[in-house]
Design a protein around this motif. Structure first.
Motif, short mmCIF file in Angstrom:
data_model
loop_
_atom_site.label_atom_id
_atom_site.label_comp_id
_atom_site.label_asym_id
_atom_site.label_seq_id
_atom_site.Cartn_x
_atom_site.Cartn_y
_atom_site.Cartn_z
N GLY A 142 -5.80 -10.08 3.46
CA GLY A 142 -6.91 -10.41 4.35
C GLY A 142 -7.26 -9.23 5.22
O GLY A 142 -6.41 -8.40 5.54
N GLN A 143 -8.49 -9.21 5.62
CA GLN A 143 -9.01 -8.06 6.35
C GLN A 143 -8.46 -7.96 7.76
O GLN A 143 -8.42 -6.90 8.35
N TYR A 151 0.84 -1.20 0.00
CA TYR A 151 0.00 0.00 0.00
C TYR A 151 0.87 1.25 0.00
O TYR A 151 1.96 1.24 0.57
N LEU A 201 -5.22 6.89 1.34
CA LEU A 201 -4.76 5.80 0.48
C LEU A 201 -4.59 6.27 -0.95
O LEU A 201 -5.52 6.81 -1.55
N GLN A 203 -4.74 -1.34 -7.51
CA GLN A 203 -6.01 -0.62 -7.51
C GLN A 203 -5.82 0.80 -7.02
O GLN A 203 -4.99 1.07 -6.15
N TYR A 262 -3.07 0.56 -3.91
CA TYR A 262 -2.77 -0.66 -3.21
C TYR A 262 -2.72 -1.82 -4.19
O TYR A 262 -3.29 -1.75 -5.28
N TYR A 268 -0.93 -3.78 9.24
CA TYR A 268 0.13 -3.43 8.30
C TYR A 268 1.47 -3.28 9.02
O TYR A 268 1.54 -2.90 10.17
N LEU A 313 4.06 7.17 2.96
CA LEU A 313 4.29 5.95 3.72
C LEU A 313 3.88 4.74 2.90
O LEU A 313 2.81 4.70 2.31
N TYR A 354 0.38 5.33 1.16
CA TYR A 354 -0.43 6.35 1.79
C TYR A 354 0.30 7.69 1.72
O TYR A 354 1.53 7.74 1.75
N ASP A 379 -0.94 -6.56 -10.38
CA ASP A 379 -2.29 -6.02 -10.20
C ASP A 379 -2.28 -4.96 -9.12
O ASP A 379 -1.64 -5.14 -8.07
N GLN A 420 -2.77 -6.21 -4.21
CA GLN A 420 -2.94 -7.44 -3.44
C GLN A 420 -2.07 -8.57 -3.99
O GLN A 420 -1.73 -9.51 -3.28
#
Lengths: 116, 113
Positions: free
Chosen positions: B97-98, B33, B45, B56, B48, B102, B90, B35, B54, B50
């Protein structure tokens, strides 16, 4: 939309005082996670605690304690007998599920200053 | 020791230039990620990712670009289209996973001169 509110921008206390940092969140999810991070002057965020939405037990770790109340959507953080080393910016965060994964959304932070 | 390395720590950019901020992790984390932190604004944000190849857009992706060619690396380019790039950036990584927190890098402070 998901949102995290830390209404206290700055707090100043004298050493040995107890201090509570407030965090209120908004989410439509039934399963979610809440976090607290500490950012000392060096800038790097340090993980403090994670809490899932199904666990409303309060937690204590040394001088730190957390109070999670789902009914009021709050996840408050208390430092007992504060010390100068506790001076930092503290962030509350909420997990947000996206189509392509998850990310944390953060509150604006509370700057805590502890003087000797 | 495992961790996240951001470089450089301080970066100065002239208006109209693109600059790239480095982020490398050796934690074997899938997710990474970026920030942006401004005074009084908390962390917002930017992008990011995953998995490799890829990524987003986050809430404030305009004027930024990223790539994820390797699992360990997630560089951020601040383009000339970013109107107000001066900020603290940062990078973070996590297990996908939720419920995972971090791990953050120590940040890059970018200043436009």
């Amino acid at each position: 939309a998901q949102k995290v509110t830390q209404a206290q921008t700055e707090i100043s206390v004298v050493e040995k005082e107890d201090v509570t940092l407030d965090c209120v969140y908004e989410t439509r999810d039934t399963t979610y996670y809440l976090f607290w991070y500490k950012q000392p002057p060096s800038g790097e965020l340090v993980f403090l605690i994670r809490r899932n939405s199904f666990d409303e037990q309060n937690e204590i770790s040394g001088r730190y304690s957390w109070n999670f109340q789902k009914s009021t959507s709050s996840f408050n953080f208390t430092i007992t007998a504060s010390q100068v080393v506790d001076s930092a910016v503290y962030f509350c965060a909420l997990s947000e599920v996206h189509q392509a994964g998850t990310a944390l959304i953060f509150g604006k932070g509370t700057t805590l200053s502890v003087s000797s | 020791d495992g961790g996240i390395t951001q470089s450089p720590k301080y970066l100065f950019r002239k208006e109209g230039q693109n600059v790239t901020l480095s982020c490398e992790q050796n934690l074997n984390h899938d997710a990474m990620y970026w920030y942006r932190q401004d005074p009084g604004q908390g962390l917002r944000l930017i992008y990011y990712s995953q998995i490799v190849n890829d990524f987003q857009k986050g809430d404030i992706a305009e004027g930024y670009s990223v790539s994820r060619e390797k699992k360990e690396s997630f560089p951020l380019t601040v383009t000339s289209a970013q109107k107000n790039p001066t900020a603290f950036y940062l990078c973070a990584s996590s297990i996908s996973g939720q419920d995972y927190g971090y791990t953050f890098g120590s940040g890059t402070r970018l200043t436009v001169v």
